[in-house]
Enzyme design. Structure first.
Site, mmCIF file in Angstrom:
data_model
loop_
_atom_site.group_PDB
_atom_site.id
_atom_site.type_symbol
_atom_site.label_atom_id
_atom_site.label_comp_id
_atom_site.label_asym_id
_atom_site.label_seq_id
_atom_site.Cartn_x
_atom_site.Cartn_y
_atom_site.Cartn_z
ATOM 1 N N ASP A 154 0.845 -1.199 0.000
ATOM 2 C CA ASP A 154 0.000 0.000 0.000
ATOM 3 C C ASP A 154 0.877 1.244 0.000
ATOM 4 O OD1 ASP A 154 -2.148 -1.688 0.218
ATOM 5 O OD2 ASP A 154 -2.262 -1.520 2.408
HETATM 6 N N1 URA Z 1 -1.212 -6.027 3.751
HETATM 7 C C1 URA Z 1 -1.711 -4.781 3.787
HETATM 8 O O1 URA Z 1 -2.758 -4.546 4.384
HETATM 9 N N2 URA Z 1 -1.036 -3.803 3.175
HETATM 10 C C2 URA Z 1 0.145 -3.995 2.532
HETATM 11 O O2 URA Z 1 0.733 -3.039 1.999
HETATM 12 C C3 URA Z 1 0.654 -5.302 2.505
HETATM 13 C C4 URA Z 1 -0.036 -6.307 3.123
#
Ligand code: URA
Length: 246
Positions: free
Chosen positions: A112
């Site tokens: 993310d």
């Molecule tokens: N899980 C998440 O919620 N976000 C990420 O960036 C990676 C794994």
């Protein structure tokens, strides 16, 4: 590409540029300045052709790896998209030099925008596919800081495999509380959208910060600061190859 006795031969400048370390013009200049040796001998010109799988190239005495794919370990900082391009927002590709961007590298597995940590960038689509395939069950290890405290019920729920409100079935995951429980290490064998955040939110422990430590055999190099990157070592590439087979 020219073939000699069934072996594909590549131009020297193309081979050097394929590493992503030099542009084609820079590669030609290196050759002309006599800084490149092939199998220990000076080369005549950038148009000379070699077998990429057999030739031993050095630049200023340092061995150059001409394998057909590039593998980059990046310490992703917060604030960048794990994408190759975006009209409005900066992406992780913006951290790489133009020669590498031109090679068409892409992130093998997304993080993310606000997640930090290990990101592998490559142009090896086959490897990326195998590392990310849910069937391969490659472990991804994250460090999360949460609101509230992780307790034994949370550990148990994740170990059993959660089913989220929207019906998402999660494979069993390993949750290890750290410090006073406000931090935890979480190991997933899959990578669904926002998965860590969704699982911990479902336990009433929303994620405040998230950082990826490792993916399969590949662990984030502690010497890399956020935004810094390096090529994978031969050893790391070999290990990833084994993850690919697993
Ligand atoms: N899980 C998440 O919620 N976000 C990420 O960036 C990676 C794994």
């Amino acid at each position: 590409m020219i073939k000699k006795e069934g072996i594909a031969l590549e131009r020297l400048d193309k081979l050097l540029a394929s590493t992503g370390r030099w542009s084609r013009k820079e590669a030609k200049d290196l050759v002309r300045l006599g800084r490149v040796l092939a199998d220990g001998s000076p080369v005549r010109g950038p148009e000379e052709r070699y077998d990429p799988g057999a030739v031993c190239l050095t630049v200023d005495g340092e061995a150059v790896d001409c394998s057909p794919f590039v593998y980059v370990m990046l310490h992703k900082p917060a604030g960048l998209l794990s994408a190759t391009e975006d009209k409005r927002q900066p992406t992780v590709l913006d951290l790489l030099p133009p020669e590498l961007r031109r090679r068409g590298l892409f992130p093998a597995g997304r993080l993310d925008k606000d997640t930090t940590g290990l990101l592998l960038l490559t142009d090896d689509g086959d490897l990326a596919h195998r590392l990310l395939s849910p069937k391969k069950h490659v472990d991804k290890v994250y460090l999360a800081r949460v609101e509230g405290r992780i307790d034994t019920e949370d550990v148990k729920a994740l170990a059993e495999g959660m089913v989220l409100k929207d019906g998402l079935r999660c494979l069993p995951a390993v949750l290890e509380p750290l410090e006073d429980g406000s931090e935890c290490r979480i190991t997933l064998r899959e990578g669904k959208y926002h998965q860590v955040k969704r699982m911990l939110a479902a336990r009433g422990k929303p994620v405040l910060t998230l950082h990826r430590l490792s993916m399969g055999s590949l662990t984030l190099d502690q010497a890399l600061k956020p935004g810094q990157w390096r090529f994978l070592s031969t050893f790391e590439r070999g290990q990833l190859g084994e993850d690919r087979q697993a």
